[in-house]
Scaffold this active site. Sequence first.
Site, PDB file in Angstrom:
ATOM      1  N   GLY A   1       5.384   3.618   0.920  1.00 25.03           N
ATOM      2  CA  GLY A   1       6.610   3.678  -0.294  1.00 25.03           C
ATOM      3  C   GLY A   1       5.889   3.379  -1.850  1.00 25.03           C
ATOM      4  O   GLY A   1       4.538   3.887  -1.401  1.00 25.03           O
TER       5      GLY A   1
ATOM      6  N   SER B   1       0.565  -1.598  -0.107  1.00 25.20           N
ATOM      7  CA  SER B   1      -0.110   0.245   0.713  1.00 25.20           C
ATOM      8  C   SER B   1       1.015   1.480  -0.239  1.00 25.20           C
ATOM      9  O   SER B   1       1.677   1.286   0.812  1.00 25.20           O
ATOM     10  CB  SER B   1      -0.653  -0.111   1.006  1.00 25.20           C
ATOM     11  OG  SER B   1      -0.481   0.418   2.300  1.00 25.20           O
ATOM     12  N   LYS B   2       0.228   2.406  -0.371  1.00 20.32           N
ATOM     13  CA  LYS B   2       0.957   3.436  -0.462  1.00 20.32           C
ATOM     14  C   LYS B   2       1.539   3.996   1.046  1.00 20.32           C
ATOM     15  O   LYS B   2       3.411   5.260   0.248  1.00 20.32           O
ATOM     16  CB  LYS B   2      -0.525   4.663  -1.013  1.00 20.32           C
ATOM     17  CG  LYS B   2       0.305   5.884  -1.208  1.00 20.32           C
ATOM     18  CD  LYS B   2       0.180   6.048  -2.971  1.00 20.32           C
ATOM     19  CE  LYS B   2       1.049   7.683  -2.928  1.00 20.32           C
ATOM     20  NZ  LYS B   2       1.820   7.227  -3.857  1.00 20.32           N
ATOM     21  N   ARG B   3       1.095   3.424   1.741  1.00 20.14           N
ATOM     22  CA  ARG B   3       1.658   3.606   3.185  1.00 20.14           C
ATOM     23  C   ARG B   3       3.485   3.603   3.321  1.00 20.14           C
ATOM     24  O   ARG B   3       4.029   4.159   4.009  1.00 20.14           O
ATOM     25  CB  ARG B   3       0.970   3.331   4.023  1.00 20.14           C
ATOM     26  CG  ARG B   3       0.316   4.504   4.555  1.00 20.14           C
ATOM     27  CD  ARG B   3      -1.507   3.550   5.831  1.00 20.14           C
ATOM     28  NE  ARG B   3      -1.612   3.162   4.339  1.00 20.14           N
ATOM     29  CZ  ARG B   3      -2.449   2.484   5.203  1.00 20.14           C
ATOM     30  NH1 ARG B   3      -2.454   1.477   6.644  1.00 20.14           N
ATOM     31  NH2 ARG B   3      -3.679   1.709   4.312  1.00 20.14           N
TER      32      ARG B   3
END
Length: 493
Positions: A265, A261-263
Amino acid sequence: MNRVRVRFAPSPTGFLHIGGLRTALYNYLYAKKNGGDFILRIEDTDRTRYVEGAIENLIHALDWSGVHVDEGVVLDENGNITEKGDCGPYIQSSRLDIYKKYVDELIEKGYAYYCFCSVERLEALREEQRIKGKVPKYDGLCRSVSIEEAKKRIAAGEEYVVRLKLPHDRNIRFHDLVRGDVVINSDEIDDQVLMKSDGFPTYHMAVVVDDHLMGITHIVRGEEWLSSTPKHVYLYEALGWDVPEFVHLPTVLNKDHKKLSKRQGDVSVEDFRGRGYLPEGLINYLALVGWSPDGEEEILSMDELIEQFSFEKVVKSGGVFDVDKLNWVNAHYMKSYDLDKIVELSIPFVVEKGLMTEEEIRANYDWYKKLVEIVRDGASKLDEIPDLISFMFGELKIEEESALEQIKLEHVPQLLDAFLEELEKVEEVDEEFAGSIMKTIQKKTGIKGKNLFMPVRVAISSTVHGPDLKSIIYLLGKEKLVERLNTAKKYTK
Ligand code: GLU
């Protein structure tokens, strides 16, 4: 067998996630392997999630990756969104009338019903179920409202949604090409909303209608949709349509086996492009996340992937995204790519690092090309090129312990003087000079091997590592060499 038709159906919520690209890729590979069509449909019925420019970004990312759309949403020569194919429109928000027609049909046939329950009632119901430890589910209150009464309430301006009327206690079965037979009891499924109060269909309604009307033969998508599939299968049956094949792909996981997920990276295709991955490297690697080729060979071009691809070799469990392996695969393409292409692609990275301006590169193109040529084998991606060529710029600065050790060896001043003397004799450093100078110094000083090459390397490039010495000598040229050799003297004992 019908002509294979598959689709990639993203929602335009931003950039293309690397897991989304993998889904698109598997669809594409299957279509190409079977001489079929790869369709791009945009699922934008959830207007709250719409992001400006997202469709264009999606298409650019697919194009860059080499996953080319045969039919559906495309860009024209001016970069504007347009469509290609006979089954359009391919953007769901332009198909509202079509969905309405089938929703009405489901209501008439008794497979769906109008629901007038307020948001407050639904919330209270959910809360009550939560307290009792039950799975939240609509209680079917409006199932008993007759069509006539419903129509009167609608005419009087009451807000409503349309829900799927699932039968009680019925096993809904389907076959998944990766997971095998799947059976789910209808009692475990909610009476899904098919049409929202704003007249937009939900994903579930739109996906079934579109996949049928667009002649999709294989629905290939992420496994997060597996639990929705029984609702879809029931809708196909209710509408009297053939059920297509299903393929649910394992999720792309990070090293901790959680969803990428985006969190954590970078996850968008744009991010990977910006970090200097080549499309061929990224695609080759992504194909291996969740699928295994026939033989040992893992470096595979798009054509080879098409040739080998099958759903039988798709794994059931999540595929782990391993950056080290991605780098390894990409490094292969850095070495084998057309040199002119690598040179062009490297320019923005070098300019961004401030080593040279684009104008300087263009004015010294052959020099720059040779420089990239000698370092490319050491780079696993384009953004490493600036670091690998940086020793050519600025002043000599010897900082590494091992380099300082070399330059301080007793015999080094002798080497530097011999080199400088030879440079004085020539107008410029040409390839011949660069190719013979080390031999000449060896003859003059009697110093050879490591004792000769290492200190000279350090004296002109600041470091003990690096590309071929004669290329460095040639590319530095007379003036720079004289300057660096003189600077190097200051480091000797
Ligand atoms: N619109 C869905 C998504 O964004 C597509 C799911 C499907 O392929 O059916 O993932």
